[in-house]
Scaffold this motif. Structure first.
Motif, PDB file in Angstrom:
ATOM      1  N   TYR A  36       0.809  -1.213   0.000  1.00  0.00           N
ATOM      2  CA  TYR A  36       0.000   0.000   0.000  1.00  0.00           C
ATOM      3  C   TYR A  36       0.850   1.275   0.000  1.00  0.00           C
ATOM      4  O   TYR A  36       0.305   2.372   0.163  1.00  0.00           O
ATOM      5  CB  TYR A  36      -0.937   0.028   1.219  1.00  0.00           C
ATOM      6  CG  TYR A  36      -0.227  -0.103   2.541  1.00  0.00           C
ATOM      7  CD1 TYR A  36       0.314   1.004   3.185  1.00  0.00           C
ATOM      8  CD2 TYR A  36      -0.099  -1.342   3.146  1.00  0.00           C
ATOM      9  CE1 TYR A  36       0.958   0.883   4.405  1.00  0.00           C
ATOM     10  CE2 TYR A  36       0.552  -1.479   4.354  1.00  0.00           C
ATOM     11  CZ  TYR A  36       1.068  -0.360   4.983  1.00  0.00           C
ATOM     12  OH  TYR A  36       1.724  -0.488   6.189  1.00  0.00           O
ATOM     13  N   GLN A  37       2.161   1.150  -0.183  1.00  0.00           N
ATOM     14  CA  GLN A  37       3.048   2.301  -0.217  1.00  0.00           C
ATOM     15  C   GLN A  37       3.889   2.295  -1.488  1.00  0.00           C
ATOM     16  O   GLN A  37       4.035   1.272  -2.152  1.00  0.00           O
ATOM     17  CB  GLN A  37       3.968   2.336   1.009  1.00  0.00           C
ATOM     18  CG  GLN A  37       3.274   2.676   2.317  1.00  0.00           C
ATOM     19  CD  GLN A  37       4.266   2.769   3.469  1.00  0.00           C
ATOM     20  OE1 GLN A  37       5.450   2.443   3.323  1.00  0.00           O
ATOM     21  NE2 GLN A  37       3.788   3.220   4.624  1.00  0.00           N
ATOM     22  N   ARG A  67       8.445   7.813   1.809  1.00  0.00           N
ATOM     23  CA  ARG A  67       7.359   6.845   1.652  1.00  0.00           C
ATOM     24  C   ARG A  67       6.040   7.594   1.447  1.00  0.00           C
ATOM     25  O   ARG A  67       5.739   8.549   2.174  1.00  0.00           O
ATOM     26  CB  ARG A  67       7.262   5.934   2.874  1.00  0.00           C
ATOM     27  CG  ARG A  67       8.504   5.069   3.088  1.00  0.00           C
ATOM     28  CD  ARG A  67       8.405   4.302   4.397  1.00  0.00           C
ATOM     29  NE  ARG A  67       9.586   3.491   4.632  1.00  0.00           N
ATOM     30  CZ  ARG A  67       9.684   2.203   4.312  1.00  0.00           C
ATOM     31  NH1 ARG A  67       8.649   1.585   3.740  1.00  0.00           N
ATOM     32  NH2 ARG A  67      10.796   1.528   4.581  1.00  0.00           N
ATOM     33  N   ASP A  69       1.856   6.911   1.125  1.00  0.00           N
ATOM     34  CA  ASP A  69       0.765   5.964   1.343  1.00  0.00           C
ATOM     35  C   ASP A  69      -0.275   6.127   0.242  1.00  0.00           C
ATOM     36  O   ASP A  69      -0.738   7.234  -0.048  1.00  0.00           O
ATOM     37  CB  ASP A  69       0.117   6.224   2.710  1.00  0.00           C
ATOM     38  CG  ASP A  69      -0.654   5.017   3.208  1.00  0.00           C
ATOM     39  OD1 ASP A  69      -1.278   4.327   2.379  1.00  0.00           O
ATOM     40  OD2 ASP A  69      -0.633   4.755   4.435  1.00  0.00           O
ATOM     41  N   ARG A  71      -3.265   4.436   0.245  1.00  0.00           N
ATOM     42  CA  ARG A  71      -4.598   4.098   0.717  1.00  0.00           C
ATOM     43  C   ARG A  71      -5.508   5.331   0.754  1.00  0.00           C
ATOM     44  O   ARG A  71      -5.046   6.469   0.664  1.00  0.00           O
ATOM     45  CB  ARG A  71      -4.510   3.466   2.113  1.00  0.00           C
ATOM     46  CG  ARG A  71      -3.869   2.101   2.120  1.00  0.00           C
ATOM     47  CD  ARG A  71      -3.699   1.560   3.522  1.00  0.00           C
ATOM     48  NE  ARG A  71      -2.728   2.332   4.291  1.00  0.00           N
ATOM     49  CZ  ARG A  71      -2.350   2.009   5.523  1.00  0.00           C
ATOM     50  NH1 ARG A  71      -2.882   0.943   6.112  1.00  0.00           N
ATOM     51  NH2 ARG A  71      -1.465   2.740   6.152  1.00  0.00           N
TER      52      ARG A  71
END
Length: 265
Positions: A36-37, A67, A69, A71
């Motif tokens: 998810y990253q 990083r 995300d 999501r």
């Protein structure tokens, strides 16, 4: 002999130090990116293609990993004090759903995309609700949600953000406005009740008018209705029924007496 021992210790320490340095370098060079990253790598300040998911290798000191995300984020827009187009002060809040579509833009084009999206949502909420009348805010909430989503999504597109939905959660009115709306709703219900009652009376009068026309065309129908009414009244107990003498009988008798007098003459 002591010299040999010291030399062995120093050599062993050197080996251990080298091993530790190698482990530290490998630890800082090998990164694990979840599904998810995505990892945005800056090599000597220049952005590289997004990395991941899985194991990636970067060059220590030379590379910098950020990083991102992917999501769906949920932002709870705080309560906003808004004055509607018809000068009614209200308090309104909303919730925004969005996700990152372009990791590089979300890092390069804006400093903090979450905070930027939140602040943009607040200003857009005040602008859209302030440009609408109170009745529109109360009855056309779906349209306002769509308008908010389109405006925020268009403005966050250069940041690599996709706004999927915006929902107005709560709408708080002043007490005097609540009382006014309650009176308005009560008056509207009374108006509808009067209209329905008037329509019912009109339909009943129209039906009675049609029935009267039918009875006028056929006197027998009136007599049958008269007899049916007497039957219904007689079915009740302890009831005294006064039956009026039909006028038609008097007319018949009067016509018969007149004929007899004419014959005698």
């Amino acid at each position: 002999m002591l010299d040999a021992i010291f030399e062995g210790i120093f050599s062993l320490g050197g080996y251990l130090g080298a091993v530790i340095i190698i482990i530290l370098i490998l630890t800082s060079a090998i990164k694990i990116i979840p599904e998810y990253q995505r990892g945005v790598v800056f090599r000597l300040g220049r952005v590289m293609d997004p990395k991941g998911p899985g194991i990636i290798v970067i060059i220590p000191i030379v590379d910098k990993l950020v990083r991102v995300d992917l999501r769906v984020f949920t932002i709870d827009v705080p309560v906003q004090e808004v004055i509607t187009k018809d000068n009614v002060p209200i308090r309104v809040n909303a919730v925004v759903y969005f996700r990152v579509m372009d990791p590089i833009k979300s890092v390069v084009a804006v400093e903090n995309y979450i905070m930027a999206t939140s602040l943009l949502s607040q200003t857009t909420l005040r602008s859209v609700v302030g440009g609408s009348e109170l009745d529109e805010v109360l009855s056309e909430r779906e349209r306002i949600n769509v308008e908010l989503q389109q405006i925020i999504d268009e403005r966050t597109d250069p940041w690599g953000i996709k706004v999927s939905a915006v929902e107005v959660k709560e709408l708080e009115l002043p007490d005097n406005m609540k009382r006014a709306l309650a009176k308005q709703a009560e008056a509207e219900r009374e108006r509808r009740a009067k209209i329905i009652n008037a329509e019912g009376e009109y339909q009943a009068a129209e039906t009675l008018s049609q029935a009267a026309k039918v009875m006028e065309a056929s006197p027998v129908t009136l007599q049958l209705r008269y007899l049916q009414t007497l039957k219904e009244m007689s079915s009740e107990r302890n009831a005294t029924i006064i039956v009026p003498f039909p006028v038609e009988f008097l007319n018949a008798f009067s016509k018969g007496g007149a004929k007899e007098r004419e014959k005698q003459e």
